[in-house]
Design a protein around this motif. Structure first.
Motif, PDB file in Angstrom:
ATOM      1  N   THR A  64       0.832  -1.201   0.000  1.00 32.71           N
ATOM      2  CA  THR A  64       0.000   0.000   0.000  1.00 32.71           C
ATOM      3  C   THR A  64       0.867   1.252   0.000  1.00 32.71           C
ATOM      4  OG1 THR A  64      -1.618  -1.234   1.326  1.00 32.71           O
ATOM      5  CG2 THR A  64      -1.985   1.123   1.093  1.00 32.71           C
ATOM      6  N   PRO A  65       1.301   1.723  -1.171  1.00 33.04           N
ATOM      7  CA  PRO A  65       2.027   2.997  -1.230  1.00 33.04           C
ATOM      8  C   PRO A  65       1.045   4.175  -1.230  1.00 33.04           C
ATOM      9  CG  PRO A  65       1.880   2.037  -3.411  1.00 33.04           C
ATOM     10  CD  PRO A  65       1.223   1.049  -2.472  1.00 33.04           C
ATOM     11  N   THR A  66       1.475   5.297  -0.666  1.00 32.66           N
ATOM     12  CA  THR A  66       0.625   6.490  -0.628  1.00 32.66           C
ATOM     13  C   THR A  66       1.446   7.742  -0.909  1.00 32.66           C
ATOM     14  OG1 THR A  66       0.938   7.035   1.723  1.00 32.66           O
ATOM     15  CG2 THR A  66      -0.750   5.395   1.193  1.00 32.66           C
ATOM     16  N   LEU A  67       0.757   8.776  -1.357  1.00 32.46           N
ATOM     17  CA  LEU A  67       1.302  10.128  -1.461  1.00 32.46           C
ATOM     18  C   LEU A  67       0.253  11.080  -0.893  1.00 32.46           C
ATOM     19  CD1 LEU A  67       2.876  10.179  -5.038  1.00 32.46           C
ATOM     20  CD2 LEU A  67       4.109  10.354  -2.873  1.00 32.46           C
ATOM     21  N   THR A  68       0.679  12.031  -0.086  1.00 29.70           N
ATOM     22  CA  THR A  68      -0.285  12.930   0.548  1.00 29.70           C
ATOM     23  C   THR A  68       0.280  14.334   0.675  1.00 29.70           C
ATOM     24  OG1 THR A  68      -1.713  13.216   2.488  1.00 29.70           O
ATOM     25  CG2 THR A  68       0.504  12.392   2.886  1.00 29.70           C
ATOM     26  N   THR A  69      -0.598  15.303   0.741  1.00 32.24           N
ATOM     27  CA  THR A  69      -0.198  16.677   1.001  1.00 32.24           C
ATOM     28  C   THR A  69      -1.206  17.308   1.946  1.00 32.24           C
ATOM     29  OG1 THR A  69       0.392  18.814   0.002  1.00 32.24           O
ATOM     30  CG2 THR A  69      -1.440  17.605  -0.998  1.00 32.24           C
ATOM     31  N   ASP A  70      -0.707  18.211   2.790  1.00 33.41           N
ATOM     32  CA  ASP A  70      -1.531  18.833   3.825  1.00 33.41           C
ATOM     33  C   ASP A  70      -1.223  20.329   3.842  1.00 33.41           C
ATOM     34  OD1 ASP A  70      -3.002  18.115   6.726  1.00 33.41           O
ATOM     35  OD2 ASP A  70      -1.753  19.908   6.757  1.00 33.41           O
ATOM     36  N   TYR A  71      -2.268  21.148   3.944  1.00 35.38           N
ATOM     37  CA  TYR A  71      -2.062  22.597   3.975  1.00 35.38           C
ATOM     38  C   TYR A  71      -2.835  23.206   5.147  1.00 35.38           C
ATOM     39  CZ  TYR A  71      -1.190  27.338   2.415  1.00 35.38           C
ATOM     40  OH  TYR A  71      -0.749  28.644   2.333  1.00 35.38           O
ATOM     41  N   GLN A  72      -2.157  24.062   5.919  1.00 36.46           N
ATOM     42  CA  GLN A  72      -2.745  24.741   7.078  1.00 36.46           C
ATOM     43  C   GLN A  72      -3.242  26.108   6.622  1.00 36.46           C
ATOM     44  OE1 GLN A  72      -2.192  23.346  10.518  1.00 36.46           O
ATOM     45  NE2 GLN A  72      -3.790  24.747  11.175  1.00 36.46           N
ATOM     46  N   PHE A  73      -4.550  26.252   6.410  1.00 35.19           N
ATOM     47  CA  PHE A  73      -5.117  27.504   5.916  1.00 35.19           C
ATOM     48  C   PHE A  73      -5.155  28.568   7.011  1.00 35.19           C
ATOM     49  CE2 PHE A  73      -6.697  24.297   3.008  1.00 35.19           C
ATOM     50  CZ  PHE A  73      -6.552  24.912   1.775  1.00 35.19           C
ATOM     51  N   THR A  74      -5.563  28.162   8.215  1.00 34.94           N
ATOM     52  CA  THR A  74      -5.592  29.072   9.355  1.00 34.94           C
ATOM     53  C   THR A  74      -5.066  28.308  10.561  1.00 34.94           C
ATOM     54  OG1 THR A  74      -7.816  28.478  10.134  1.00 34.94           O
ATOM     55  CG2 THR A  74      -7.680  30.156   8.403  1.00 34.94           C
ATOM     56  N   LYS A  75      -5.029  28.972  11.707  1.00 32.94           N
ATOM     57  CA  LYS A  75      -4.556  28.299  12.917  1.00 32.94           C
ATOM     58  C   LYS A  75      -5.458  27.128  13.284  1.00 32.94           C
ATOM     59  CE  LYS A  75      -3.262  29.175  17.728  1.00 32.94           C
ATOM     60  NZ  LYS A  75      -3.156  30.194  18.812  1.00 32.94           N
ATOM     61  N   VAL A  76      -6.722  27.195  12.893  1.00 29.94           N
ATOM     62  CA  VAL A  76      -7.695  26.163  13.251  1.00 29.94           C
ATOM     63  C   VAL A  76      -7.943  25.174  12.121  1.00 29.94           C
ATOM     64  CG1 VAL A  76     -10.109  25.761  13.919  1.00 29.94           C
ATOM     65  CG2 VAL A  76      -8.836  27.671  14.919  1.00 29.94           C
ATOM     66  N   PHE A  77      -7.937  25.648  10.879  1.00 33.54           N
ATOM     67  CA  PHE A  77      -8.408  24.843   9.750  1.00 33.54           C
ATOM     68  C   PHE A  77      -7.260  24.395   8.844  1.00 33.54           C
ATOM     69  CE2 PHE A  77      -9.874  24.686   5.313  1.00 33.54           C
ATOM     70  CZ  PHE A  77     -10.813  23.656   5.409  1.00 33.54           C
ATOM     71  N   GLN A  78      -7.197  23.098   8.580  1.00 35.92           N
ATOM     72  CA  GLN A  78      -6.280  22.546   7.601  1.00 35.92           C
ATOM     73  C   GLN A  78      -6.995  21.456   6.817  1.00 35.92           C
ATOM     74  OE1 GLN A  78      -3.052  19.966   9.146  1.00 35.92           O
ATOM     75  NE2 GLN A  78      -3.881  20.390  11.193  1.00 35.92           N
ATOM     76  N   SER A  79      -6.394  21.017   5.719  1.00 31.31           N
ATOM     77  CA  SER A  79      -7.025  20.009   4.882  1.00 31.31           C
ATOM     78  C   SER A  79      -5.959  19.153   4.221  1.00 31.31           C
ATOM     79  CB  SER A  79      -7.897  20.686   3.817  1.00 31.31           C
ATOM     80  OG  SER A  79      -8.609  19.721   3.062  1.00 31.31           O
ATOM     81  N   PHE A  80      -6.338  17.903   3.857  1.00 32.28           N
ATOM     82  CA  PHE A  80      -5.392  17.006   3.218  1.00 32.28           C
ATOM     83  C   PHE A  80      -6.011  16.375   1.977  1.00 32.28           C
ATOM     84  CE2 PHE A  80      -7.943  13.813   5.233  1.00 32.28           C
ATOM     85  CZ  PHE A  80      -7.726  12.635   4.522  1.00 32.28           C
ATOM     86  N   VAL A  81      -5.134  15.998   1.040  1.00 29.16           N
ATOM     87  CA  VAL A  81      -5.503  15.213  -0.132  1.00 29.16           C
ATOM     88  C   VAL A  81      -4.504  14.073  -0.226  1.00 29.16           C
ATOM     89  CG1 VAL A  81      -5.835  15.173  -2.628  1.00 29.16           C
ATOM     90  CG2 VAL A  81      -6.430  17.233  -1.319  1.00 29.16           C
ATOM     91  N   GLU A  82      -4.994  12.869  -0.464  1.00 29.23           N
ATOM     92  CA  GLU A  82      -4.130  11.690  -0.417  1.00 29.23           C
ATOM     93  C   GLU A  82      -4.488  10.731  -1.544  1.00 29.23           C
ATOM     94  OE1 GLU A  82      -2.913   8.745   3.203  1.00 29.23           O
ATOM     95  OE2 GLU A  82      -5.060   8.872   2.744  1.00 29.23           O
ATOM     96  N   LEU A  83      -3.463  10.217  -2.202  1.00 29.63           N
ATOM     97  CA  LEU A  83      -3.630   9.195  -3.229  1.00 29.63           C
ATOM     98  C   LEU A  83      -3.096   7.878  -2.681  1.00 29.63           C
ATOM     99  CD1 LEU A  83      -4.458   8.570  -6.163  1.00 29.63           C
ATOM    100  CD2 LEU A  83      -2.101   9.084  -6.827  1.00 29.63           C
ATOM    101  N   VAL A  84      -3.910   6.829  -2.748  1.00 29.64           N
ATOM    102  CA  VAL A  84      -3.560   5.531  -2.162  1.00 29.64           C
ATOM    103  C   VAL A  84      -3.619   4.448  -3.239  1.00 29.64           C
ATOM    104  CG1 VAL A  84      -4.079   3.835  -0.373  1.00 29.64           C
ATOM    105  CG2 VAL A  84      -4.557   6.264   0.027  1.00 29.64           C
ATOM    106  N   GLY A  85      -2.610   3.597  -3.270  1.00 30.16           N
ATOM    107  CA  GLY A  85      -2.611   2.447  -4.166  1.00 30.16           C
ATOM    108  C   GLY A  85      -2.630   1.152  -3.377  1.00 30.16           C
ATOM    109  N   TYR A  86      -3.261   0.130  -3.913  1.00 33.00           N
ATOM    110  CA  TYR A  86      -3.334  -1.187  -3.281  1.00 33.00           C
ATOM    111  C   TYR A  86      -2.888  -2.228  -4.307  1.00 33.00           C
ATOM    112  CZ  TYR A  86      -6.731   1.559  -0.564  1.00 33.00           C
ATOM    113  OH  TYR A  86      -7.366   2.546   0.156  1.00 33.00           O
ATOM    114  N   TRP A  87      -1.842  -2.979  -3.972  1.00 33.30           N
ATOM    115  CA  TRP A  87      -1.342  -4.014  -4.868  1.00 33.30           C
ATOM    116  C   TRP A  87      -1.496  -5.364  -4.188  1.00 33.30           C
ATOM    117  CZ3 TRP A  87       0.023  -4.543  -9.825  1.00 33.30           C
ATOM    118  CH2 TRP A  87       0.756  -5.679 -10.207  1.00 33.30           C
ATOM    119  N   ASP A  88      -2.455  -6.143  -4.660  1.00 29.51           N
ATOM    120  CA  ASP A  88      -2.736  -7.468  -4.131  1.00 29.51           C
ATOM    121  C   ASP A  88      -1.905  -8.476  -4.911  1.00 29.51           C
ATOM    122  OD1 ASP A  88      -3.758  -9.942  -3.479  1.00 29.51           O
ATOM    123  OD2 ASP A  88      -5.843  -9.285  -3.443  1.00 29.51           O
TER     124      ASP A  88
END
Length: 287
Positions: free
Chosen positions: A215-239
């Motif tokens: 399960t490899p992943t790549l993610t990024t996170d941004y802090q918009f304000t002192k209270v609010f942040q958000s993330f976007v993540e791409l996940v792969g699954y290799w069976d």
């Protein structure tokens, strides 16, 4: 899928040198913290910022400060799935991860699926209906921060764990060990990128066999304000049984209520078939 991961990796690689021009320390709590342990806790004044392993698949490379406790919970999570004539859903209630800092770089963790309600149906065969509910499996974990500290722009960690088959019909039915190696790079005070490589030995109770999933992943996170942040993540699954990629994209906001309390909510959206669609609400706190 491989091209998509390669493109994202290239963007992150090109962004890193430019971001590194900002030399200001991000977690400026410099002190000799190796002296602290489970019985000699890290003073609150020099604790590192709380970085939970949730809400995405990508874990944090940072351990909990020595002598402190951290609790992370899926307060509520809904998983839905449909593949051909089969469909179903799961409700999770308080699937939690509890951590205690043993040293400045090592913590011990216990995860418990407190309540699961799972239902699977087949419109072509009504007799194939499966319904189960109850307490799920327990997982024991140890995290070690290999590289990086409070004054570092990047960090690398290693998590070893084993899931125990304590959950009966709502559990996986067998012992499941795994290893995860997460990493993060702090581009600026507000923007970070990261990812991980993970290998998990899953148990398929229908055929009484184990199989490996990467399960490899790549993610990024941004802090918009002192209270609010958000993330976007791409996940792969290799069976390794099917030798085929599955993938999802995960997004969600996080609310930093205080230095020690964080709320999160969001969704995991399938990109390919055979991946559950998920909606979640969670909380993390420490003392």
């Amino acid at each position: 899928m491989l091209r998509l991961y390669a493109c994202l990796a290239l963007v992150l690689t090109l962004a890193a040198p430019a971001a590194a021009q900002n030399a200001k320390l991000l977690n400026d709590t410099l002190t000799n913290k190796r002296q602290f342990n489970l019985f000699h806790p890290t003073p609150r004044a020099v604790m590192r910022p709380m970085v939970p392993d949730r809400p995405g698949i990508t874990e944090s490379p940072y351990s909990v400060d020595a002598g402190h406790l951290q609790y992370e919970s899926d307060v509520l999570r809904l998983l839905t799935r449909r593949e051909g004539t089969t469909y179903g859903h799961d409700w999770y209630g308080n699937h939690f991860l509890a951590k205690v800092g043993l040293t400045d770089r090592t913590d011990f963790q216990v995860a418990l699926d407190m309540y699961t309600d799972t239902r699977n149906y087949d419109s072509a065969d009504p007799t194939a209906t499966v319904e189960a509910r109850g307490v799920g499996d327990i997982t024991l974990r140890v995290k070690q921060t290999l590289v990086g500290d409070d004054d570092s722009r990047w960090a690398l960690g290693l998590i070893g764990y084993v899931q125990l088959p304590t959950g009966g019909l709502v559990g996986d039915g067998g012992y499941e060990p795994g290893l995860t190696m997460p990493a993060v790079f702090q581009c600026t005070q507000k923007w970070s990128v990261g990812g991980q490589v993970a290998a998990h030995l899953y148990y398929d109770r229908s055929v009484s066999q184990h199989y490996v999933q990467l399960t490899p992943t790549l993610t990024t996170d941004y802090q918009f304000t002192k209270v609010f942040q958000s993330f976007v993540e791409l996940v792969g699954y290799w069976d390794l049984r099917q030798a085929a990629w599955r993938s999802s994209i995960n997004v969600g906001p996080q609310l930093d209520i205080s230095d020690n309390v964080q709320l999160d909510f969001g969704t995991h959206l399938p990109i390919t078939h055979s991946v559950d669609r998920e909606y979640f609400l969670g909380i993390s706190f420490r003392r």
